[in-house]
Scaffold this motif. Structure first.
Motif, PDB file in Angstrom:
ATOM      1  N   GLU A 178       0.802  -1.221   0.000  1.00  0.00           N
ATOM      2  CA  GLU A 178       0.000   0.000   0.000  1.00  0.00           C
ATOM      3  C   GLU A 178       0.837   1.275   0.000  1.00  0.00           C
ATOM      4  O   GLU A 178       0.352   2.334   0.386  1.00  0.00           O
ATOM      5  N   ASP A 180       1.755   3.290  -2.255  1.00  0.00           N
ATOM      6  CA  ASP A 180       1.163   4.372  -3.040  1.00  0.00           C
ATOM      7  C   ASP A 180      -0.350   4.253  -3.160  1.00  0.00           C
ATOM      8  O   ASP A 180      -0.960   4.916  -3.995  1.00  0.00           O
ATOM      9  N   ASP A 181      -0.962   3.414  -2.320  1.00  0.00           N
ATOM     10  CA  ASP A 181      -2.417   3.266  -2.327  1.00  0.00           C
ATOM     11  C   ASP A 181      -2.847   2.778  -0.948  1.00  0.00           C
ATOM     12  O   ASP A 181      -3.253   1.632  -0.773  1.00  0.00           O
ATOM     13  N   SER A 183      -4.895   2.081   2.353  1.00  0.00           N
ATOM     14  CA  SER A 183      -6.313   1.853   2.648  1.00  0.00           C
ATOM     15  C   SER A 183      -6.766   2.599   3.895  1.00  0.00           C
ATOM     16  O   SER A 183      -7.955   2.853   4.067  1.00  0.00           O
ATOM     17  N   LYS A 218     -10.318   9.234  -0.930  1.00  0.00           N
ATOM     18  CA  LYS A 218      -9.847   8.425  -2.061  1.00  0.00           C
ATOM     19  C   LYS A 218     -10.853   8.374  -3.214  1.00  0.00           C
ATOM     20  O   LYS A 218     -10.519   7.882  -4.294  1.00  0.00           O
ATOM     21  N   LYS A 222      -5.481  10.376  -4.251  1.00  0.00           N
ATOM     22  CA  LYS A 222      -4.672   9.296  -3.706  1.00  0.00           C
ATOM     23  C   LYS A 222      -4.357   9.534  -2.227  1.00  0.00           C
ATOM     24  O   LYS A 222      -4.187  10.667  -1.783  1.00  0.00           O
ATOM     25  N   VAL A 224      -1.416   7.935   0.396  1.00  0.00           N
ATOM     26  CA  VAL A 224      -0.198   7.129   0.326  1.00  0.00           C
ATOM     27  C   VAL A 224       0.399   6.940   1.721  1.00  0.00           C
ATOM     28  O   VAL A 224      -0.030   7.563   2.693  1.00  0.00           O
ATOM     29  N   LYS A 263      -8.840  -4.865  -1.325  1.00  0.00           N
ATOM     30  CA  LYS A 263      -8.941  -4.235  -0.012  1.00  0.00           C
ATOM     31  C   LYS A 263     -10.214  -4.572   0.745  1.00  0.00           C
ATOM     32  O   LYS A 263     -10.365  -4.162   1.876  1.00  0.00           O
TER      33      LYS A 263
END
Length: 349
Positions: A178, A180-181, A183, A218, A222, A224, A263
């Protein structure tokens, strides 16, 4: 092939996947940006008179040139407001509000914030000195609207020690999967662009406000992970308190989960299958006289924890004992998730 050995394969593959990606992430620099916008750090506090001073002092010691600290006393019934107000620093604002819960207190602070970046921490936590700088560096493009850091647990009891090791494992997962993404930008160490929070009408008022706010942001940008931004926090010191806290978290998360594999429900379901294997396999291998397979499982899980322990900072002995802690955590969360599935099927979520 022995069915137990077949069951061991997905466990090693699952943990090995995250270990490999974690190792690869250590070799590849993640994107950052060197800039210094003004930051407003909001600290909500409810009956935190004994701990809020430590949080304020750590906040004011941040190695960052332009920031303000806003403490919001969320209708405390103790001396939280008096203790916070005793600190004489022009960068500090202390306000008192009616008790509305954590998200409500954060939104009161947001009204007073003048920074381009809004950061949050908790009154029972203290930020490491470079936390704000590391959070800000991860806003490397205009598309990045939120950043979450690494949570570590102050530990004096066995449940607290287990939770610190758990958060090391979470840090490994976030860096591996995760980076760069993200949750979840955790409440004790998170930052958002102010314009993004204004677009969603502030922090989402929910029992899991950090997860709910992250998901809302989100929708149009984004969020991060900043591995080097770290906070130390207090967590439940007893198993009863731990169960109550995590039950609230799990049920709150399940209310907002969608259908994506990576996710949400399918991912949780598959991870619960692995957790069930982690619970059953050690005893099955032991009583099945497959000592070498049991040692393989133990050694692999210890190795998978040894790497993040060395990199992120932790006690080496805890990595060696990680298989025992893994068994406990797998049992604990499997029980919680089964409870959550039942609540969902019963229409009580």
């Amino acid at each position: 092939m022995n069915p137990l050995l077949l069951a061991l394969i997905p466990v090693i593959f699952w943990d090995g996947y995250f270990l490999l990606n974690y190792l690869l992430s250590l070799r590849k620099p993640y994107p950052t940006r060197e800039w210094e916008p003004k930051v407003s750090l909001i600290i909500p506090a409810y009956n935190e008179g004994k701990r809020v001073l430590r949080a304020i002092e750590a906040a004011l010691k941040q190695d960052y040139p332009d920031f303000e600290v806003i403490v919001v006393d969320d209708g405390s019934e103790d001396d939280t407001y008096a203790v916070a107000s005793s600190v004489n620093d022009p960068r500090l604002k202390v306000v008192r509000a009616e008790h509305r819960g954590k998200a409500g207190a954060l939104n009161e602070g947001l009204k007073l914030a003048t920074g381009e970046i809004i950061a949050t921490t908790d009154a029972d936590s203290f930020l490491e000195r470079n936390a704000l700088r590391e959070l800000v560096r991860r806003f490397y493009s205009e598309k990045v609207l939120g950043v979450g850091g690494q949570v570590r647990v102050m530990n004096n009891s066995l449940p607290e020690l287990i939770q610190d090791i758990e958060h090391l494992r979470i840090g490994m997962f976030r860096r591996a999967k995760e980076l760069d993404d993200l949750s979840l930008a955790p409440g004790p160490i998170a930052a958002f662009r102010k314009k993004a929070l204004e677009r969603i009408d502030g922090f989402v008022e929910d029992i899991v406000e950090d997860y709910a706010t992250t998901k809302a942001v989100k929708e149009f940008g984004k969020v991060v992970y900043a591995p080097k931004a770290r906070v130390w926090t207090e967590m439940p010191a007893s198993l009863r308190e731990l169960w109550r806290q995590r039950r609230r978290w799990v049920l709150g998360d399940m209310k907002r989960m969608g259908a994506g594999f990576t996710k949400d429900w399918a991912f949780m379901g598959f991870s619960d299958i692995i957790a069930a294997l982690d619970v059953i396999l050690p005893f099955s291998l032991l009583f099945g006289s497959l000592w070498w397979a049991l040692l393989l499982w133990w050694g692999f899980e210890a190795l998978s924890m040894l790497v993040p322990t060395v990199v992120e900072g932790g006690r080496l002995r805890n990595a060696l004992l990680f298989p025992v802690i893994l068994w406990f955590l797998a049992s604990f969360y499997l029980s919680l998730h089964i409870y959550g599935y039942w609540m969902k099927l019963a229409g009580r979520l």
